[in-house]
Write an enzyme that holds these catalytic residues in place. Structure first.
Site, PDB file in Angstrom:
ATOM      1  N   LYS A  80     -13.306  -0.024  46.306  1.00 51.59           N
ATOM      2  CA  LYS A  80     -12.401   0.953  45.672  1.00 51.59           C
ATOM      3  C   LYS A  80     -11.665   1.741  46.756  1.00 51.59           C
ATOM      4  O   LYS A  80     -12.262   2.109  47.786  1.00 51.59           O
ATOM      5  CB  LYS A  80     -13.238   1.878  44.785  1.00 51.59           C
ATOM      6  CG  LYS A  80     -12.447   2.863  43.921  1.00 51.59           C
ATOM      7  CD  LYS A  80     -13.398   3.661  43.037  1.00 51.59           C
ATOM      8  CE  LYS A  80     -12.700   4.664  42.152  1.00 51.59           C
ATOM      9  NZ  LYS A  80     -13.644   5.445  41.317  1.00 51.59           N
ATOM     10  N   SER A 155     -12.564   5.619  36.485  1.00 52.26           N
ATOM     11  CA  SER A 155     -11.477   5.425  37.411  1.00 52.26           C
ATOM     12  C   SER A 155     -11.608   4.163  38.274  1.00 52.26           C
ATOM     13  O   SER A 155     -10.638   3.763  38.908  1.00 52.26           O
ATOM     14  CB  SER A 155     -11.380   6.647  38.335  1.00 52.26           C
ATOM     15  OG  SER A 155     -12.559   6.770  39.103  1.00 52.26           O
ATOM     16  N   SER A 179     -17.249   6.777  36.176  1.00 51.74           N
ATOM     17  CA  SER A 179     -16.193   5.863  36.648  1.00 51.74           C
ATOM     18  C   SER A 179     -16.640   4.497  37.110  1.00 51.74           C
ATOM     19  O   SER A 179     -15.801   3.630  37.324  1.00 51.74           O
ATOM     20  CB  SER A 179     -15.408   6.526  37.770  1.00 51.74           C
ATOM     21  OG  SER A 179     -14.464   7.398  37.210  1.00 51.74           O
TER      22      SER A 179
HETATM   23  N1  GLN Z   1     -13.514  10.035  33.645  1.00 53.52           N
HETATM   24  C1  GLN Z   1     -14.149  11.067  34.392  1.00 53.52           C
HETATM   25  C2  GLN Z   1     -13.104  12.008  34.955  1.00 53.52           C
HETATM   26  O1  GLN Z   1     -11.982  11.793  34.712  1.00 53.52           O
HETATM   27  C3  GLN Z   1     -14.987  10.482  35.459  1.00 53.52           C
HETATM   28  C4  GLN Z   1     -14.264  10.172  36.705  1.00 53.52           C
HETATM   29  C5  GLN Z   1     -15.149   9.604  37.757  1.00 53.52           C
HETATM   30  O2  GLN Z   1     -16.310   9.295  37.501  1.00 53.52           O
HETATM   31  N2  GLN Z   1     -14.625   9.506  38.956  1.00 53.52           N
HETATM   32  O3  GLN Z   1     -13.404  12.945  35.620  1.00 53.52           O
END
Ligand code: GLN
Length: 494
Positions: A80, A155, A179
Site C-alpha cells: 500500500k 482504504s 481498512s
Molecule cells: N474507513 C475508516 C476511515 O475512514 C478506516 C480507515 C482506515 O482503517 N485507514 O477512517
C-alpha cells in the site's frame, strides 16, 4: 489454470517442488497485471518489469544452489502506498506527497525483503487512508474485480483488488478503523488487522497513531498468517511495537474446533444488516459448531457508540499528524506563494482532498479548548468502555464472529455525498481498533448478486494464533475457495 490463480499455499508448494520457478510465477502475475490493471487501477506504481524478473531469477538461482530461502521466497507482494519504500516513492494517494521518495524503507518492507518476497508495486488507497471506498484518491478510484461498477472498499482497496484479481499473491495494507478487513471482505479475500503493537509502525505514514497497524492480505488464511509472521515483532525504531513472542500463525487444519468458544453479538446480525450477510455469518457459525465449537450469543454493551468515538479520536489524531505537511518538509509545494504562511496555506488548500480537509477540521474542532472535554475526552472515555466490553467478553469467549460490513460492496458514487453513511459502513470494524485487539476478515460465500460476503473473526490482544486457528478450520471445512474473478473489461463503461 494460470499461475496467478494459485493461492499462497499452492504457490509456495509449487516453488518448493520445482513445478514452476519464481520467474514463471512473476511473469504470470505481471501478464495478469497488464490484462486487468486498466480496468481496476489497483496500483499507483508498478515496479520496473526487468527489476522484478531479475529478482525472481536470483531467487531461482539461489534455490538451485540449495541455499536456505526465506519463508516468502519468490512470492509477489503488493505494498500500500502509505508504507515507506526507498526508491519506489510513497504518495498516500495525495497530491501533497507527489514526487516524495522516502529515504528509508518501513520496517515491514525491510522484513519483506529479508523473507525473500518480491515487491510488485505500490497500491492505490483513499488519500492518507481516510475512507471506506477508495474513491478519495488523487489517482482516481479503484474498482472491485467482482463487479467493476462497485467499490473495492477502502482504504486498502488497491491492495485488496490486486490480490483478489491475481495481480499479486499477497499484499500489505493498513488498518486504522477497518481498512484491511473491509476491502478484504468486499473483494472476497482474507485480510488481517493484527493486535496493536504486533507490527512496527516505523515507516507507516501516520494517520491516527493510536489505531494504525499494518495488516496482511491473501486469498488464503495461511498466506495472511505467513506474511504477518514475517513482518511482526519488536523494533527499536517503534516504541509501540511489542516484544511479545511472534507465535505460529499458520498450520494444517485438524477438522476440529472442540472446546473453542465462539460468541456472536446479537446486534451484528440484526437491524441495519443485509439479511443475506446475516445469513452467511450464521451459516459460518453453524460450520464452526459442526466442528465442535460452542457457539453462543453475547451483547457488547457500548458498540453502538463505536463509530462516533472512533471518528472523533481518529480525526483528532489525524489533525495533529497531518500538520507536518506544510509545503516545506515533504513532497509538493504550491507555486507562487509568498512567505512561509502563504506557502503553508496555499499548499494545504491546493493539495489536500476534500475528505482530508473535512477530517482535519473536525479533529481540530474536537481538540479545541472549550470543546475538548465534550468531544475528545468523552470519546476517549467511550473507547475505554468499549475495550472493557471486549475484556469481559473474552472471559467467556475465545473469538467473536460478526459480519465484516453490514452490506456487500456498494456502488461507486453511492455514498460519496453522504460521509455519515460511509462512516457507518465501518460499524463492525472500528471496535477492534478502539480496543487494540486482533481481527481478520475472510470470505463466507457470495450474495445472490455474486458479491463476496466478509466474515470477521476477532480475538483478544496477541491471541492471533487462536484467531488463525478458527479461520483455518472454517476455511478447510467451508469448501472450495472463491477463486479469482474474471474481471469483465466491458464493465468499466457500464
Ligand atoms: N474507513 C475508516 C476511515 O475512514 C478506516 C480507515 C482506515 O482503517 N485507514 O477512517
Amino acid at each position: 489454470m494460470e499461475l496467478y490463480e494459485l493461492t499462497f499455499s499452492e504457490t509456495r508448494r509449487g516453488l518448493k517442488d520445482g513445478t514452476f520457478s519464481a520467474r514463471d510465477l512473476v511473469e504470470s502475475v505481471l501478464r495478469r497485471n497488464e490484462g486487468v490493471e486498466h480496468s481496476l487501477s489497483a496500483f499507483i506504481r508498478v515496479r520496473d518489469r526487468q527489476d522484478i524478473l531479475a529478482e525472481a531469477g536470483e531467487i531461482d538461482a539461489a534455490r538451485t544452489r540449495g541455499e536456505r530461502l526465506g519463508p516468502l521466497a519468490g512470492i509477489p507482494v503488493a505494498v500500500k502506498d502509505n508504507i515507506s519504500t526507498r526508491g519506489l516513492g510513497t504518495t498516500c494517494a495525495s497530491r501533497i506527497l507527489a514526487g516524495y521518495d522516502p529515504p528509508y524503507d518501513a520496517t515491514a518492507v525491510e522484513r519483506l525483503g529479508r523473507a525473500g518476497a518480491i515487491t510488485v508495486g505500490k497500491t492505490n488507497l483513499d488519500e492518507f487512508a481516510m475512507g471506506s471506498s477508495n474513491e478519495n484518491s488523487a489517482y482516481g478510484p479503484v474498482r472491485n474485480p467482482w463487479d467493476l461498477g462497485r467499490v473495492p472498499g477502502g482504504s486498502s482497496g488497491g491492495s485488496a483488488a490486486a490480490v483478489a484479481a491475481g495481480e499479486a499473491v499477497l499484499a500489505l495494507g493498513t488498518d486504522t478503523g477497518g481498512s484491511v478487513r473491509q476491502p478484504a471482505g468486499f473483494c472476497g479475500i482474507v485480510g488481517v488487522k493484527p493486535s496493536y503493537g504486533r507490527v512496527s509502525r516505523y515507516g507507516l505514514v501516520a494517520f491516527a497513531s493510536s489505531f494504525d497497524q499494518i495488516g496482511t492480505m491473501s486469498r488464503d488464511v495461511d498466506g495472511a498468517g505467513e506474511l504477518l509472521a514475517a513482518i511482526s515483532g519488536a523494533d527499536p525504531r517503534d516504541a509501540t511495537a511489542s516484544d511479545a513472542d511472534v507465535l505460529e500463525y499458520t498450520g494444517s487444519a485438524a477438522g476440529d474446533l472442540s472446546g473453542v468458544r465462539v460468541g456472536i453479538p446479537k446486534e451484528s446480525i440484526g437491524e441495519g444488516v443485509d439479511p443475506e450477510v446475516a445469513e452467511a455469518v450464521l451459516a459460518a457459525a453453524d460450520v464452526m459448531r459442526s466442528l465442535g465449537a460452542d457457539v453462543d450469543e453475547l451483547k457488547l454493551e457500548h458498540s453502538e457508540y463505536a463509530v462516533a468515538s472512533y471518528y472523533l479520536v481518529a480525526n483528532a489524531e489525524a489533525s495533529s499528524n497531518l500538520a507536518r505537511y506544510d509545503g516545506v518538509s515533504y513532497g509538493h509545494r504550491a507555486l507562487g506563494a509568498d512567505g512561509l504562511d502563504e506557502i503553508v496555506v496555499k499548499t494545504r488548500s491546493e493539495d489536500f482532498g476534500a475528505e482530508v480537509k473535512r477530517r482535519i477540521m473536525l479533529g481540530t474542532y474536537a481538540l479545541a479548548s472549550g470543546y475538548y472535554d465534550d468531544y475528545y475526552l468523552r470519546a476517549q472515555r467511550v473507547r475505554t468502555l468499549i475495550a472493557n466490553d471486549f475484556a469481559s467478553a473474552f472471559e467467556r469467549f475465545d473469538v467473536i464472529v460478526t459480519p465484516t460490513s453490514p452490506t456487500p460492496a456498494f456502488r461507486l458514487g453511492e455514498h460519496i455525498d453522504d460521509p455519515l453513511a460511509m462512516y457507518l459502513s465501518d460499524i463492525f470494524t472500528v471496535p477492534a481498533n478502539l480496543a487494540g485487539i486482533a481481527a481478520l476478515s475472510m470470505p463466507c460465500g457470495l450474495s445472490s448478486t455474486g458479491l463476496p460476503v466478509g466474515l470477521q473473526i476477532t480475538a483478544n490482544r496477541f491471541m492471533e494464533p487462536m484467531m488463525f486457528r478458527v479461520a483455518r478450520e472454517y476455511e478447510a471445512a467451508s469448501g472450495p475457495h472463491l477463486g479469482v474473478p474474471e474481471v469483465e473489461r466491458t464493465g468499466r463503461d457500464a
